[in-house]
Design a protein around this motif. Structure first.
Motif, short mmCIF file in Angstrom:
data_model
loop_
_atom_site.label_atom_id
_atom_site.label_comp_id
_atom_site.label_asym_id
_atom_site.label_seq_id
_atom_site.Cartn_x
_atom_site.Cartn_y
_atom_site.Cartn_z
N GLU A 4 -31.95 32.83 61.17
CA GLU A 4 -32.16 32.47 62.57
C GLU A 4 -30.84 32.52 63.36
OE1 GLU A 4 -33.92 28.71 65.14
OE2 GLU A 4 -34.55 28.96 63.05
N LEU A 5 -29.77 31.98 62.79
CA LEU A 5 -28.47 31.98 63.48
C LEU A 5 -27.96 33.40 63.71
CD1 LEU A 5 -26.68 28.98 61.73
CD2 LEU A 5 -27.58 29.06 64.07
N PHE A 6 -28.04 34.25 62.68
CA PHE A 6 -27.61 35.65 62.83
C PHE A 6 -28.48 36.38 63.86
CE2 PHE A 6 -25.67 35.74 58.31
CZ PHE A 6 -24.41 35.48 58.80
N ALA A 7 -29.78 36.07 63.87
CA ALA A 7 -30.69 36.72 64.83
C ALA A 7 -30.31 36.32 66.26
CB ALA A 7 -32.14 36.35 64.54
N TYR A 8 -30.01 35.04 66.48
CA TYR A 8 -29.60 34.60 67.82
C TYR A 8 -28.23 35.17 68.20
CZ TYR A 8 -33.56 31.55 68.76
OH TYR A 8 -34.81 31.08 69.02
N LEU A 9 -27.33 35.26 67.24
CA LEU A 9 -26.03 35.87 67.51
C LEU A 9 -26.22 37.34 67.89
CD1 LEU A 9 -22.96 35.77 67.63
CD2 LEU A 9 -22.94 36.15 65.14
N MET A 10 -27.09 38.03 67.17
CA MET A 10 -27.36 39.43 67.48
C MET A 10 -28.00 39.56 68.86
SD MET A 10 -29.52 42.06 65.22
CE MET A 10 -30.66 43.06 66.12
N LEU A 11 -28.90 38.66 69.20
CA LEU A 11 -29.51 38.67 70.53
C LEU A 11 -28.44 38.47 71.60
CD1 LEU A 11 -31.96 38.74 72.42
CD2 LEU A 11 -32.27 36.29 71.95
N PHE A 12 -27.51 37.56 71.36
CA PHE A 12 -26.41 37.33 72.30
C PHE A 12 -25.58 38.59 72.49
CE2 PHE A 12 -21.91 36.28 72.92
CZ PHE A 12 -21.97 35.67 74.16
N VAL A 13 -25.23 39.25 71.38
CA VAL A 13 -24.43 40.48 71.46
C VAL A 13 -25.21 41.57 72.19
CG1 VAL A 13 -23.31 42.32 70.11
CG2 VAL A 13 -23.02 39.92 69.44
N ALA A 14 -26.52 41.66 71.95
CA ALA A 14 -27.34 42.66 72.63
C ALA A 14 -27.39 42.39 74.14
CB ALA A 14 -28.76 42.67 72.05
N VAL A 15 -27.49 41.12 74.53
CA VAL A 15 -27.49 40.77 75.95
C VAL A 15 -26.14 41.12 76.58
CG1 VAL A 15 -27.57 38.82 77.58
CG2 VAL A 15 -29.32 39.05 75.79
N VAL A 16 -25.04 40.84 75.90
CA VAL A 16 -23.71 41.21 76.40
C VAL A 16 -23.61 42.74 76.51
CG1 VAL A 16 -21.23 41.21 75.86
CG2 VAL A 16 -22.57 39.11 75.59
N HIS A 17 -24.15 43.44 75.54
CA HIS A 17 -24.16 44.91 75.55
C HIS A 17 -24.89 45.43 76.79
CE1 HIS A 17 -24.46 48.97 73.81
NE2 HIS A 17 -25.77 48.94 73.97
N ILE A 18 -26.06 44.88 77.06
CA ILE A 18 -26.85 45.29 78.23
C ILE A 18 -26.10 44.92 79.51
CG2 ILE A 18 -28.99 44.86 79.51
CD1 ILE A 18 -30.29 44.45 76.65
N ALA A 19 -25.53 43.72 79.55
CA ALA A 19 -24.78 43.29 80.73
C ALA A 19 -23.59 44.22 80.99
CB ALA A 19 -24.30 41.85 80.56
N ALA A 20 -22.93 44.66 79.93
CA ALA A 20 -21.79 45.58 80.08
C ALA A 20 -22.25 46.91 80.67
CB ALA A 20 -21.09 45.78 78.75
N VAL A 21 -23.38 47.41 80.19
CA VAL A 21 -23.93 48.67 80.73
C VAL A 21 -24.23 48.52 82.21
CG1 VAL A 21 -25.90 50.25 80.63
CG2 VAL A 21 -24.81 49.49 78.51
N VAL A 22 -24.86 47.41 82.59
CA VAL A 22 -25.18 47.15 84.00
C VAL A 22 -23.91 47.03 84.83
CG1 VAL A 22 -26.20 45.43 85.57
CG2 VAL A 22 -27.43 46.13 83.49
N LYS A 23 -22.93 46.29 84.33
CA LYS A 23 -21.65 46.12 85.03
C LYS A 23 -20.97 47.48 85.25
CE LYS A 23 -16.91 44.94 84.38
NZ LYS A 23 -16.07 46.12 84.28
N HIS A 24 -20.93 48.28 84.20
CA HIS A 24 -20.26 49.58 84.33
C HIS A 24 -20.98 50.47 85.33
CE1 HIS A 24 -17.16 48.86 81.47
NE2 HIS A 24 -18.02 48.56 80.51
N LYS A 25 -22.30 50.41 85.36
CA LYS A 25 -23.07 51.25 86.27
C LYS A 25 -22.94 50.76 87.72
CE LYS A 25 -26.64 53.85 87.72
NZ LYS A 25 -26.49 55.23 88.02
N TRP A 26 -23.19 49.49 87.95
CA TRP A 26 -23.34 48.98 89.32
C TRP A 26 -22.06 48.41 89.91
CZ3 TRP A 26 -27.33 51.01 91.43
CH2 TRP A 26 -28.42 51.34 90.64
N VAL A 27 -21.10 48.02 89.10
CA VAL A 27 -19.84 47.49 89.63
C VAL A 27 -18.74 48.54 89.57
CG1 VAL A 27 -18.06 45.71 89.34
CG2 VAL A 27 -20.47 45.11 89.02
N ASP A 28 -18.60 49.19 88.41
CA ASP A 28 -17.50 50.12 88.20
C ASP A 28 -17.83 51.57 88.54
OD1 ASP A 28 -16.19 47.89 87.19
OD2 ASP A 28 -16.57 48.41 85.10
N GLY A 29 -19.13 51.87 88.65
CA GLY A 29 -19.52 53.24 88.96
C GLY A 29 -19.43 54.21 87.79
N HIS A 30 -19.45 53.69 86.56
CA HIS A 30 -19.46 54.54 85.36
C HIS A 30 -20.84 54.47 84.73
CE1 HIS A 30 -15.06 53.29 85.33
NE2 HIS A 30 -15.05 54.58 85.58
#
Length: 180
Positions: A145-171
């Protein structure tokens, strides 16, 4: 723009859908579905079968990754973002492996075994209740359960980074993983 090879893109999205199912079904089994019901047993069996499928896909994905160089990150990325991207991607290979293997351990330790859509899978871990004073099935359940939640957290950060790069940085780094 460079893209990941087609097979890597297909596996990325298949695994994303698979892990989304795993998080939802795991949460439902732990918090919503009544214990010891037919629904819980069906969901548990499907959760394990999809987990085994994801393990096979992960092994395939690692092989594809080792055989194919991923597209370079944009040169404009600061060094800390490149490091973060590499560490995040590494975590998104390592954590699924840990989640699945610890889940497999939990099933084996408890004597339930792992079945893939009705087919018995090899027993990797011994059936055992205690290791000294440690209840290994309970401990592996907690780690799963702990590893699954940690993985979910990393996946959310991954998605947030993609959104940030697209909409804030223009990449548009997401186009490296899409099919258009």
């Amino acid at each position: 723009m460079d893209r990941y090879v087609f097979s890597a893109r297909v596996l990325h999205w298949l695994m994303a859908v698979g892990f989304l199912f795993m998080w939802v079904s795991g949460f439902a089994m732990a918090n919503i579905v009544p214990e010891d019901t037919a629904l819980e047993e069906q969901l548990f069996g499907l959760h394990i079968s999809i987990g085994v499928t994801l393990l096979f896909l992960l092994i395939l994905r690692i092989g594809i990754r080792l055989l194919n160089t991923p597209p370079a990150l944009p040169a404009e990325f600061p060094a800390w973002e490149k490091l973060g991207a590499h560490l995040g991607h590494f975590a998104l290979y390592l954590l699924p492996a840990l989640v699945i293997l610890v889940g497999w351990a939990e099933s084996d330790f408890g004597g339930h075994g792992v079945h893939w859509f009705g087919v018995a899978m090899p027993k990797i871990f011994p059936t055992m209740e205690m290791l000294g004073t440690l209840n290994v099935e309970d401990a592996s359940e907690l780690l799963h359960e702990l590893f699954a939640y940690l993985m979910l957290f990393v996946a959310v950060v991954h998605i947030a980074a993609v959104v940030k790069h697209k909409w804030v940085d223009g990449h548009d780094v997401m186009s490296r993983m899409t099919f258009r």
